[in-house]
Design a protein around this motif. Sequence first.
Motif, PDB file in Angstrom:
ATOM      1  N   LEU A   1       0.837  -1.191   0.000  1.00  0.00           N
ATOM      2  CA  LEU A   1       0.000   0.000   0.000  1.00  0.00           C
ATOM      3  C   LEU A   1       0.876   1.247   0.000  1.00  0.00           C
ATOM      4  CD1 LEU A   1      -2.797   1.404   0.331  1.00  0.00           C
ATOM      5  CD2 LEU A   1      -2.405   1.261   2.801  1.00  0.00           C
ATOM      6  N   VAL A   2       0.564   2.173  -0.872  1.00  0.00           N
ATOM      7  CA  VAL A   2       1.270   3.445  -0.919  1.00  0.00           C
ATOM      8  C   VAL A   2       0.457   4.520  -0.204  1.00  0.00           C
ATOM      9  CG1 VAL A   2       2.151   5.258  -2.420  1.00  0.00           C
ATOM     10  CG2 VAL A   2       2.376   2.847  -3.083  1.00  0.00           C
TER      11      VAL A   2
ATOM     12  N   TYR B   1      -0.817   7.061   4.588  1.00  0.00           N
ATOM     13  CA  TYR B   1       0.310   6.865   3.696  1.00  0.00           C
ATOM     14  C   TYR B   1       1.295   5.858   4.268  1.00  0.00           C
ATOM     15  CZ  TYR B   1      -1.233  11.257   1.578  1.00  0.00           C
ATOM     16  OH  TYR B   1      -1.972  12.244   0.964  1.00  0.00           O
ATOM     17  N   ALA B   2       1.991   5.190   3.385  1.00  0.00           N
ATOM     18  CA  ALA B   2       3.130   4.378   3.807  1.00  0.00           C
ATOM     19  C   ALA B   2       4.202   5.330   4.328  1.00  0.00           C
ATOM     20  CB  ALA B   2       3.666   3.581   2.629  1.00  0.00           C
ATOM     21  N   ASP B   3       4.941   4.879   5.332  1.00  0.00           N
ATOM     22  CA  ASP B   3       5.974   5.738   5.914  1.00  0.00           C
ATOM     23  C   ASP B   3       6.986   6.192   4.870  1.00  0.00           C
ATOM     24  OD1 ASP B   3       6.169   3.961   9.101  1.00  0.00           O
ATOM     25  OD2 ASP B   3       4.830   5.552   8.417  1.00  0.00           O
ATOM     26  N   SER B   4       7.248   5.338   3.893  1.00  0.00           N
ATOM     27  CA  SER B   4       8.286   5.633   2.902  1.00  0.00           C
ATOM     28  C   SER B   4       7.908   6.785   1.964  1.00  0.00           C
ATOM     29  CB  SER B   4       8.588   4.382   2.076  1.00  0.00           C
ATOM     30  OG  SER B   4       7.416   3.927   1.419  1.00  0.00           O
ATOM     31  N   VAL B   5       6.629   7.155   1.917  1.00  0.00           N
ATOM     32  CA  VAL B   5       6.217   8.214   0.994  1.00  0.00           C
ATOM     33  C   VAL B   5       5.644   9.431   1.703  1.00  0.00           C
ATOM     34  CG1 VAL B   5       5.729   6.455  -0.753  1.00  0.00           C
ATOM     35  CG2 VAL B   5       3.847   7.409   0.606  1.00  0.00           C
ATOM     36  N   LYS B   6       5.536   9.376   3.013  1.00  0.00           N
ATOM     37  CA  LYS B   6       4.977  10.511   3.753  1.00  0.00           C
ATOM     38  C   LYS B   6       5.788  11.774   3.493  1.00  0.00           C
ATOM     39  CE  LYS B   6       2.701   8.099   7.577  1.00  0.00           C
ATOM     40  NZ  LYS B   6       2.747   7.765   9.018  1.00  0.00           N
ATOM     41  N   GLY B   7       5.081  12.858   3.242  1.00  0.00           N
ATOM     42  CA  GLY B   7       5.743  14.125   2.969  1.00  0.00           C
ATOM     43  C   GLY B   7       6.144  14.320   1.519  1.00  0.00           C
TER      44      GLY B   7
ATOM     45  N   SER C   1      -5.470  12.234  -3.515  1.00  0.00           N
ATOM     46  CA  SER C   1      -6.695  13.041  -3.515  1.00  0.00           C
ATOM     47  C   SER C   1      -7.715  12.369  -4.415  1.00  0.00           C
ATOM     48  CB  SER C   1      -6.414  14.475  -3.984  1.00  0.00           C
ATOM     49  OG  SER C   1      -5.916  14.474  -5.311  1.00  0.00           O
ATOM     50  N   ARG C   2      -8.950  12.821  -4.334  1.00  0.00           N
ATOM     51  CA  ARG C   2      -9.981  12.231  -5.184  1.00  0.00           C
ATOM     52  C   ARG C   2     -10.986  13.287  -5.592  1.00  0.00           C
ATOM     53  NH1 ARG C   2     -12.886   7.664  -1.672  1.00  0.00           N
ATOM     54  NH2 ARG C   2     -14.535   7.807  -3.264  1.00  0.00           N
ATOM     55  N   ASP C   3     -11.584  13.044  -6.747  1.00  0.00           N
ATOM     56  CA  ASP C   3     -12.666  13.885  -7.250  1.00  0.00           C
ATOM     57  C   ASP C   3     -13.883  12.979  -7.358  1.00  0.00           C
ATOM     58  OD1 ASP C   3     -14.527  15.318  -8.773  1.00  0.00           O
ATOM     59  OD2 ASP C   3     -12.976  16.333  -9.909  1.00  0.00           O
ATOM     60  N   ASN C   4     -14.760  13.060  -6.398  1.00  0.00           N
ATOM     61  CA  ASN C   4     -15.895  12.154  -6.356  1.00  0.00           C
ATOM     62  C   ASN C   4     -16.837  12.353  -7.547  1.00  0.00           C
ATOM     63  OD1 ASN C   4     -15.058  10.903  -3.976  1.00  0.00           O
ATOM     64  ND2 ASN C   4     -16.062  12.449  -2.704  1.00  0.00           N
ATOM     65  N   ALA C   5     -16.931  13.556  -8.044  1.00  0.00           N
ATOM     66  CA  ALA C   5     -17.806  13.821  -9.192  1.00  0.00           C
ATOM     67  C   ALA C   5     -17.306  13.119 -10.445  1.00  0.00           C
ATOM     68  CB  ALA C   5     -17.915  15.316  -9.426  1.00  0.00           C
ATOM     69  N   LYS C   6     -15.986  12.899 -10.497  1.00  0.00           N
ATOM     70  CA  LYS C   6     -15.380  12.261 -11.673  1.00  0.00           C
ATOM     71  C   LYS C   6     -15.006  10.813 -11.411  1.00  0.00           C
ATOM     72  CE  LYS C   6     -13.428  16.551 -13.547  1.00  0.00           C
ATOM     73  NZ  LYS C   6     -12.182  17.238 -13.978  1.00  0.00           N
ATOM     74  N   ASN C   7     -15.313  10.316 -10.211  1.00  0.00           N
ATOM     75  CA  ASN C   7     -14.935   8.939  -9.850  1.00  0.00           C
ATOM     76  C   ASN C   7     -13.447   8.684 -10.093  1.00  0.00           C
ATOM     77  OD1 ASN C   7     -17.560   8.301  -9.084  1.00  0.00           O
ATOM     78  ND2 ASN C   7     -18.090   7.385 -11.047  1.00  0.00           N
ATOM     79  N   THR C   8     -12.635   9.649  -9.711  1.00  0.00           N
ATOM     80  CA  THR C   8     -11.203   9.610 -10.018  1.00  0.00           C
ATOM     81  C   THR C   8     -10.386   9.838  -8.756  1.00  0.00           C
ATOM     82  OG1 THR C   8     -11.598  10.394 -12.269  1.00  0.00           O
ATOM     83  CG2 THR C   8      -9.377  10.648 -11.395  1.00  0.00           C
ATOM     84  N   VAL C   9      -9.305   9.090  -8.656  1.00  0.00           N
ATOM     85  CA  VAL C   9      -8.348   9.271  -7.577  1.00  0.00           C
ATOM     86  C   VAL C   9      -6.997   9.625  -8.195  1.00  0.00           C
ATOM     87  CG1 VAL C   9      -7.729   6.804  -7.476  1.00  0.00           C
ATOM     88  CG2 VAL C   9      -7.390   8.257  -5.460  1.00  0.00           C
ATOM     89  N   TYR C  10      -6.260  10.471  -7.494  1.00  0.00           N
ATOM     90  CA  TYR C  10      -4.980  10.954  -7.982  1.00  0.00           C
ATOM     91  C   TYR C  10      -3.875  10.627  -6.982  1.00  0.00           C
ATOM     92  CZ  TYR C  10      -8.200  13.827 -10.724  1.00  0.00           C
ATOM     93  OH  TYR C  10      -9.223  14.251 -11.527  1.00  0.00           O
ATOM     94  N   LEU C  11      -2.658  10.557  -7.487  1.00  0.00           N
ATOM     95  CA  LEU C  11      -1.495  10.428  -6.627  1.00  0.00           C
ATOM     96  C   LEU C  11      -0.430  11.382  -7.158  1.00  0.00           C
ATOM     97  CD1 LEU C  11      -0.346   8.894  -4.167  1.00  0.00           C
ATOM     98  CD2 LEU C  11       0.812   7.384  -5.800  1.00  0.00           C
ATOM     99  N   GLN C  12      -0.215  12.454  -6.419  1.00  0.00           N
ATOM    100  CA  GLN C  12       0.857  13.400  -6.760  1.00  0.00           C
ATOM    101  C   GLN C  12       2.135  12.908  -6.086  1.00  0.00           C
ATOM    102  OE1 GLN C  12       0.853  16.216  -8.785  1.00  0.00           O
ATOM    103  NE2 GLN C  12       3.066  16.143  -8.435  1.00  0.00           N
ATOM    104  N   MET C  13       3.143  12.649  -6.889  1.00  0.00           N
ATOM    105  CA  MET C  13       4.398  12.104  -6.381  1.00  0.00           C
ATOM    106  C   MET C  13       5.502  13.116  -6.626  1.00  0.00           C
ATOM    107  SD  MET C  13       4.059   8.144  -7.639  1.00  0.00           S
ATOM    108  CE  MET C  13       4.235   8.569  -9.363  1.00  0.00           C
ATOM    109  N   ASN C  14       6.083  13.624  -5.554  1.00  0.00           N
ATOM    110  CA  ASN C  14       7.179  14.582  -5.634  1.00  0.00           C
ATOM    111  C   ASN C  14       8.445  13.990  -5.034  1.00  0.00           C
ATOM    112  OD1 ASN C  14       5.339  16.516  -6.673  1.00  0.00           O
ATOM    113  ND2 ASN C  14       4.817  17.216  -4.604  1.00  0.00           N
ATOM    114  N   SER C  15       9.561  14.620  -5.326  1.00  0.00           N
ATOM    115  CA  SER C  15      10.858  14.179  -4.788  1.00  0.00           C
ATOM    116  C   SER C  15      11.046  12.679  -4.987  1.00  0.00           C
ATOM    117  CB  SER C  15      10.949  14.533  -3.295  1.00  0.00           C
ATOM    118  OG  SER C  15      10.780  15.916  -3.093  1.00  0.00           O
ATOM    119  N   LEU C  16      10.806  12.239  -6.186  1.00  0.00           N
ATOM    120  CA  LEU C  16      10.865  10.807  -6.475  1.00  0.00           C
ATOM    121  C   LEU C  16      12.284  10.257  -6.318  1.00  0.00           C
ATOM    122  CD1 LEU C  16       8.342  10.744  -9.392  1.00  0.00           C
ATOM    123  CD2 LEU C  16       8.213   9.287  -7.370  1.00  0.00           C
ATOM    124  N   LYS C  17      12.348   9.012  -5.861  1.00  0.00           N
ATOM    125  CA  LYS C  17      13.608   8.327  -5.630  1.00  0.00           C
ATOM    126  C   LYS C  17      13.635   7.049  -6.474  1.00  0.00           C
ATOM    127  CE  LYS C  17      13.412   9.749  -0.753  1.00  0.00           C
ATOM    128  NZ  LYS C  17      13.425   9.264   0.654  1.00  0.00           N
TER     129      LYS C  17
END
Length: 120
Positions: A47-48, A59-65, A70-86
Amino acid sequence: QVQLVESGGGLVQTGGSLRLSCAASGSIFSINGMGWYRQAPGKQRELVAAITSGGSTNYADSVKGRFTISRDNAKNTVYLQMNSLKPEDTAVYYCNAVIDTVVAWGRGYWGKGTLVTVSS
């Protein structure tokens, strides 16, 4: 029939950002929890991040921060913004959702996955 379709994966350099999207479609009555999982080569799926219908997140500890779900319920869509990727974030990312339909309540569905590769 319910489908989850992910998009937004790709190749990025260390420190870069990506935004994943997952859209649910079909005979949906309501969507409960939604989440992102990932599976790296030779490892188990983990789980991320997850978000409830009310917007509570974990969140998993490895990705916190670094990652934000986030999600848009009207669009039935979930998002994952990933920054500082490793490089260790390299994996296939899968979307999961618990969905109520007219024939089944509380069933979990999976997308086919989108590959994220972080180069060092």
